[in-house]
Design a protein around this motif. Structure first.
Motif, PDB file in Angstrom:
ATOM      1  N   TRP A  80      -0.564  34.365 -32.416  1.00  0.00           N
ATOM      2  CA  TRP A  80       0.497  33.940 -31.492  1.00  0.00           C
ATOM      3  C   TRP A  80       1.718  33.376 -32.230  1.00  0.00           C
ATOM      4  N   ASP A  81       1.675  33.394 -33.572  1.00  0.00           N
ATOM      5  CA  ASP A  81       2.756  32.819 -34.384  1.00  0.00           C
ATOM      6  C   ASP A  81       3.076  31.397 -33.916  1.00  0.00           C
ATOM      7  N   HIS A  82       2.026  30.620 -33.725  1.00  0.00           N
ATOM      8  CA  HIS A  82       2.205  29.247 -33.273  1.00  0.00           C
ATOM      9  C   HIS A  82       1.156  28.381 -33.958  1.00  0.00           C
ATOM     10  N   HIS A  83       1.609  27.483 -34.799  1.00  0.00           N
ATOM     11  CA  HIS A  83       0.718  26.869 -35.777  1.00  0.00           C
ATOM     12  C   HIS A  83       0.547  25.367 -35.557  1.00  0.00           C
ATOM     13  N   PRO A  84      -0.684  24.903 -35.635  1.00  0.00           N
ATOM     14  CA  PRO A  84      -0.943  23.471 -35.427  1.00  0.00           C
ATOM     15  C   PRO A  84      -0.581  22.639 -36.663  1.00  0.00           C
TER      16      PRO A  84
ATOM     17  N   LEU B  93      -0.059  19.265 -31.629  1.00  0.00           N
ATOM     18  CA  LEU B  93       0.655  20.481 -31.236  1.00  0.00           C
ATOM     19  C   LEU B  93       2.033  20.132 -30.694  1.00  0.00           C
ATOM     20  N   THR B  94       3.025  20.812 -31.219  1.00  0.00           N
ATOM     21  CA  THR B  94       4.382  20.728 -30.714  1.00  0.00           C
ATOM     22  C   THR B  94       5.083  22.012 -31.156  1.00  0.00           C
ATOM     23  N   THR B  95       6.221  22.285 -30.564  1.00  0.00           N
ATOM     24  CA  THR B  95       6.939  23.519 -30.917  1.00  0.00           C
ATOM     25  C   THR B  95       8.183  23.129 -31.692  1.00  0.00           C
ATOM     26  N   HIS B  96       8.121  23.330 -32.997  1.00  0.00           N
ATOM     27  CA  HIS B  96       9.192  22.861 -33.880  1.00  0.00           C
ATOM     28  C   HIS B  96      10.511  23.529 -33.535  1.00  0.00           C
ATOM     29  N   ASP B  97      10.447  24.806 -33.136  1.00  0.00           N
ATOM     30  CA  ASP B  97      11.679  25.561 -32.853  1.00  0.00           C
ATOM     31  C   ASP B  97      12.467  24.978 -31.671  1.00  0.00           C
ATOM     32  N   VAL B  98      11.788  24.268 -30.752  1.00  0.00           N
ATOM     33  CA  VAL B  98      12.495  23.717 -29.591  1.00  0.00           C
ATOM     34  C   VAL B  98      12.460  22.182 -29.574  1.00  0.00           C
TER      35      VAL B  98
HETATM   36  C1  LIG Z   1       9.687  32.043 -37.697  1.00  0.00           C
HETATM   37  C2  LIG Z   1       8.419  31.646 -36.995  1.00  0.00           C
HETATM   38  O1  LIG Z   1       8.126  32.564 -35.991  1.00  0.00           O
HETATM   39  C3  LIG Z   1       8.543  30.285 -36.368  1.00  0.00           C
HETATM   40  O2  LIG Z   1       8.948  29.369 -37.345  1.00  0.00           O
HETATM   41  C4  LIG Z   1       7.300  29.816 -35.665  1.00  0.00           C
HETATM   42  C5  LIG Z   1       6.067  29.709 -36.549  1.00  0.00           C
HETATM   43  N1  LIG Z   1       5.070  28.801 -36.030  1.00  0.00           N
HETATM   44  C6  LIG Z   1       5.402  27.777 -35.234  1.00  0.00           C
HETATM   45  N2  LIG Z   1       4.512  26.855 -34.895  1.00  0.00           N
HETATM   46  C7  LIG Z   1       4.845  25.790 -34.161  1.00  0.00           C
HETATM   47  N3  LIG Z   1       3.929  24.880 -33.846  1.00  0.00           N
HETATM   48  N4  LIG Z   1       6.103  25.626 -33.729  1.00  0.00           N
HETATM   49  C8  LIG Z   1       7.064  26.507 -34.000  1.00  0.00           C
HETATM   50  O3  LIG Z   1       8.203  26.312 -33.579  1.00  0.00           O
HETATM   51  C9  LIG Z   1       6.730  27.652 -34.776  1.00  0.00           C
HETATM   52  N5  LIG Z   1       7.602  28.562 -35.043  1.00  0.00           N
END
Ligand SMILES: C[C@H](O)[C@H](O)[C@H]1CNC2=NC(N)=NC(=O)C2=N1
Length: 97
Positions: free
Chosen positions: A57-61, A74-79
């Motif tokens: 899911w390209d979403h990393h803990p 868990l949080t979403t770094h991009d937002v």
């Molecule tokens: C470029 C890549 O898709 C992004 O950096 C992804 C990767 N994994 C991620 N994981 C999490 N937890 N938050 C993100 O914003 C995130 N962004």
């Protein structure tokens, strides 16, 4: 496109996780839970299974492991906060536990 959870979606997505032992991190828009396992092998096996979904899911803990204990944030770094992806990954972690 991933977005920070709105006030309207936070309850329905997060309340079931709070009931399962997840908590909001003090001073951060993030959720956390500490999982206890019977052994290091069980803990690491669960991390490995969760990691496969995280990568898919390209979403990393953010997580750490000490022997039979795994602490996950868990949080979403991009937002800059909690998104539906965090709830989705937390639900997967619960189902794998
Ligand atoms: C470029 C890549 O898709 C992004 O950096 C992804 C990767 N994994 C991620 N994981 C999490 N937890 N938050 C993100 O914003 C995130 N962004």
């Amino acid at each position: 496109m991933t977005e920070k959870l709105s006030d309207a979606t936070r309850g329905p997505l997060l309340d079931p996780l709070f009931s399962a032992g997840w908590q909001v991190v003090d001073g951060r828009d993030a959720i956390t839970k500490t999982y206890k396992f019977d052994s290091f092998v069980d803990a690491f096996g669960w991390m490995t299974r969760a990691a496969i979904w995280a990568e898919k899911w390209d979403h990393h803990p953010e997580w750490s492991n000490v022997y039979n204990t795994v602490t996950v944030t868990l949080t979403t770094h991009d937002v800059g906060g909690i998104s539906a992806l965090d709830a989705k990954l937390a639900r997967k972690m619960e189902s794998l536990f």
